[in-house]
Motif scaffolding. Structure first.
Motif, PDB file in Angstrom:
ATOM      1  N   MET A   1     -28.028  64.318  52.556  1.00 17.26           N
ATOM      2  CA  MET A   1     -27.965  63.529  52.501  1.00 17.26           C
ATOM      3  C   MET A   1     -27.413  62.711  52.247  1.00 17.26           C
ATOM      4  O   MET A   1     -26.212  62.661  52.709  1.00 17.26           O
ATOM      5  CB  MET A   1     -28.782  63.058  50.630  1.00 17.26           C
TER       6      MET A   1
ATOM      7  N   ARG B   1     -24.322  65.236  49.927  1.00 18.53           N
ATOM      8  CA  ARG B   1     -24.154  63.927  49.951  1.00 18.53           C
ATOM      9  C   ARG B   1     -23.198  63.260  50.953  1.00 18.53           C
ATOM     10  O   ARG B   1     -21.967  63.921  50.419  1.00 18.53           O
ATOM     11  CB  ARG B   1     -24.405  63.810  48.292  1.00 18.53           C
TER      12      ARG B   1
ATOM     13  N   TYR C   1     -31.339  64.424  55.462  1.00 16.45           N
ATOM     14  CA  TYR C   1     -32.548  62.536  55.492  1.00 16.45           C
ATOM     15  C   TYR C   1     -31.534  61.764  55.258  1.00 16.45           C
ATOM     16  O   TYR C   1     -29.929  61.733  54.882  1.00 16.45           O
ATOM     17  CB  TYR C   1     -32.588  62.796  53.294  1.00 16.45           C
TER      18      TYR C   1
ATOM     19  N   THR D   1     -32.928  68.511  48.917  1.00 14.99           N
ATOM     20  CA  THR D   1     -32.507  68.247  49.735  1.00 14.99           C
ATOM     21  C   THR D   1     -30.886  68.981  50.348  1.00 14.99           C
ATOM     22  O   THR D   1     -29.966  68.804  49.299  1.00 14.99           O
ATOM     23  CB  THR D   1     -31.899  66.101  49.522  1.00 14.99           C
TER      24      THR D   1
ATOM     25  N   THR E   1     -28.654  68.523  45.569  1.00 12.12           N
ATOM     26  CA  THR E   1     -28.302  68.136  47.216  1.00 12.12           C
ATOM     27  C   THR E   1     -27.140  68.787  47.313  1.00 12.12           C
ATOM     28  O   THR E   1     -25.864  69.145  46.193  1.00 12.12           O
ATOM     29  CB  THR E   1     -28.712  66.781  47.781  1.00 12.12           C
TER      30      THR E   1
ATOM     31  N   ASP F   1     -25.042  67.683  43.055  1.00 11.99           N
ATOM     32  CA  ASP F   1     -24.887  68.407  44.264  1.00 11.99           C
ATOM     33  C   ASP F   1     -23.932  68.933  44.278  1.00 11.99           C
ATOM     34  O   ASP F   1     -23.333  69.282  43.667  1.00 11.99           O
ATOM     35  CB  ASP F   1     -24.314  66.306  44.914  1.00 11.99           C
TER      36      ASP F   1
ATOM     37  N   CYS G   1     -30.374  74.844  57.462  1.00 15.97           N
ATOM     38  CA  CYS G   1     -30.797  74.778  56.377  1.00 15.97           C
ATOM     39  C   CYS G   1     -32.333  75.387  56.077  1.00 15.97           C
ATOM     40  O   CYS G   1     -33.210  75.052  56.601  1.00 15.97           O
ATOM     41  CB  CYS G   1     -31.346  72.868  56.377  1.00 15.97           C
TER      42      CYS G   1
ATOM     43  N   ALA H   1     -31.533  73.883  47.710  1.00 16.05           N
ATOM     44  CA  ALA H   1     -31.804  72.500  46.231  1.00 16.05           C
ATOM     45  C   ALA H   1     -32.732  71.899  47.475  1.00 16.05           C
ATOM     46  O   ALA H   1     -33.060  71.881  48.415  1.00 16.05           O
ATOM     47  CB  ALA H   1     -30.616  71.890  47.462  1.00 16.05           C
TER      48      ALA H   1
ATOM     49  N   ASN I   1     -33.703  74.925  52.187  1.00 17.05           N
ATOM     50  CA  ASN I   1     -32.560  74.809  51.372  1.00 17.05           C
ATOM     51  C   ASN I   1     -34.566  74.285  50.463  1.00 17.05           C
ATOM     52  O   ASN I   1     -34.271  75.365  48.985  1.00 17.05           O
ATOM     53  CB  ASN I   1     -31.603  73.637  50.673  1.00 17.05           C
TER      54      ASN I   1
END
Ligand SMILES: *[C@@H]1O[C@H](CO)[C@@H](O)[C@H](O)[C@H]1NC(C)=O
Ligand SMILES: *[C@@H]1O[C@H](CO)[C@@H](O)[C@H](O)[C@H]1NC(C)=O
Ligand SMILES: *[C@@H]1O[C@H](CO)[C@@H](O)[C@H](O)[C@H]1NC(C)=O
Length: 485
Positions: A287, A266, A313, A284, A263, A228, A300, A282, A302
């Protein structure tokens, strides 16, 4: 100003003298002590001007030393009120050649010597605004920079770059705010990590915050993370702002995009906010696994959803409690598992990016996807899409979104049917989000001079059927809502 801060009052005059001398000699900038004190690779060779520059700085240092009769190290840490800890004073190599982990951790440990008995929330020692200054250098670290488990608040780490070594542990982060085994609810408060470039060298992650309170992550550039970019666990009120995160340094349409992992941010905690952040590579982008987080002004791009990526997400089924506004979902979708209290508005979705409601226990309650704009590629992608069956649907409002090249889905719609006969059907199956769900209908029948008896016959399958007691030529206008209220 630097010299005054370094030398303290007693050193002001010699410093000013040296400064004037330096200006007279045509030196345009004042060198930093750290660079000079540690051999200054950058100054070692070159023109006579640079040598003069170095000599002047050297003389300045000597005058500072003699006026105090102490080492620079002592100056940095001992003078009352001077709570700026320069990592180069601890021998950290600002060229990034030699491992600087121990040196920087020593500077951090010194910054964590509380200047008073003042405490913050729950007895966290108040460090009085102490700063760990990275002196604009790049530092190689082979292990995480860790903060003392004694905890601390009111401090900042800023102003330089960190790069993970090739043997940096893959399950750790470059900077860790984590007091293992602590019995306090919160260990760090009002910590600020600012103006830092973190290169994780595809080893671990950038920043890990555990049980921290009121932390500012400000103007960070985090790259090459394997896990992350920034991970928040427990605690609350981390503000992640004005930052750039990406696994790969890329500016889009990267040939390796399908292979992006990791990610960007996070959030395994609540009450955090992410504002004005770009996540440029990335799997995600963000997250979120806990409620009460807000996301605003985030761009975003990513990893395209078409390549298996996700922008944002929400993995907290039944307890989302999140609001997204003013974001730019650039080929990356928002996914929410069993959304309960989710707001998405004022955002731009490009390249068939959409909002996916994913059924886990099949509950969607208190969801607002309103006032967004979508741009797609004429592939028939729905702006809001259901993944699985929702048995419980309550107060879900998907309305007043606009799209080009995508299919608008909504929880409310209007339509009409005209013809000659005794039955009129208006089909809303293509536009309504949830299948076979009409909670509320309103219709009007316009039949010229005729005055037939009429009734609402049927609303199953998202179709509205109106019937008359005799054949007439008429138009039926219908409003439907998938909510009952
Ligand atoms: C902090 O508290 C201890 C114990 O009460 C006391 O001895 C010490 O003088 C205090 N230090 C300051 C800086 O107030
Ligand atoms: C409607 O249908 C009826 C019966 O089939 C017919 O008599 C009438 O002329 C039609 N009216 C119109 C406007 O087409
Ligand atoms: C409504 O229409 C559906 C589908 O055509 C049908 O199965 C159902 O029996 C109808 N219900 C009523 C009350 O007519």
């Amino acid at each position: 100003m630097e010299p005054a801060r370094r030398g303290g009052r007693g050193a002001m005059l010699p410093l000013l003298g040296a400064l004037l001398l330096a200006l007279a000699a045509g030196v345009s900038a004042w060198p930093h002590d750290g660079a000079v004190g540690h051999g200054a690779a950058g100054f070692a060779s070159g023109a006579g001007g640079e040598r003069r520059y170095r000599d002047l700085a050297q003389r300045r240092m000597e005058s500072v030393r003699s006026s105090f009769g102490a080492t620079r190290r002592d100056l940095a840490t001992a003078s009352a009120g001077a709570r700026v800890y320069h990592v180069t004073d601890y021998g950290a190599d600002p060229t990034g050649a030699a491992d600087a982990t121990d040196a920087i951790n020593k500077a951090i440990a010194d910054a964590f010597r509380a200047p008073s008995n003042a405490t913050m929330t729950g007895g966290i020692p108040d460090l009085g605004g102490a700063e760990v200054h990275l002196d604009g250098g790049t530092y190689l670290v082979k292990a995480p920079l860790t903060l003392p488990a004694s905890g601390g608040g009111n401090f900042r780490i800023h102003g330089g770059s960190l790069r993970a070594s090739d043997d940096f542990p893959t399950d750790r982060y470059l900077i860790e705010l984590s007091a293992k085994g602590s019995s306090r609810s919160y260990d760090y408060e009002y910590a600020t990590l600012r103006d830092l470039m973190l290169d994780c060298n595809y080893r671990g992650g950038g920043v890990s915050l555990v049980n921290s309170l009121r932390v500012g992550i400000d103007n960070l550039y985090v790259v090459h993370f394997n896990s992350d970019g920034v991970a928040v666990s427990g605690g609350h009120e981390t503000m992640i702002r004005n930052s750039f995160l990406g696994q790969h340094m890329t500016a889009g349409t990267d040939p390796g995009e399908r292979r992006f992992t990791g990610t960007g941010i996070r959030l395994d905690g609540n009450d955090n906010s992410v504002t004005d952040v770009v996540i440029f590579s990335a799997a995600t982008g963000i997250m979120v696994t806990r409620p009460a987080n807000s996301i605003s002004g985030v761009h975003c791009y990513n990893k395209a959803t078409g390549f298996g990526g996700t922008g944002i997400y929400f993995k907290s089924p039944g307890l989302t409690q999140a609001w997204i506004s003013n974001c730019y979902m650039d080929y990356t979708s928002i996914v929410a598992e069993d959304p309960v209290l989710l707001h998405v508005s004022g955002s731009f979705f490009l390249g068939d990016a959409n909002v996916v409601l994913k059924a886990v226990n099949g509950v969607a309650r208190g969801v607002q996807v309103v006032g967004n704009i979508f741009s797609g590629r004429d592939k028939g992608v729905d702006i809001v899409q259901l993944d699985g069956k929702f048995a419980t649907v309550d107060q879900v409002y998907v309305q007043q979104n606009s799209a080009t090249g995508m299919t608008v889905k909504s929880t409310a719609a209007r339509g009409s049917a005209e013809g000659n006969g005794s039955s009129w059907t208006v089909d809303f199956a293509d536009v309504l989000l949830f299948p076979d769900r009409i909670g509320h209908v309103q219709y009007s029948l316009v039949a010229g001079n005729e005055f037939p008896g009429h009734t609402l016959r049927n609303v199953s399958g998202n179709q509205v059927v109106v019937a008359t007691d005799k054949a007439v030529s008429a138009t039926v206008h219908v409003l439907v809502d998938q909510n009952t209220n």
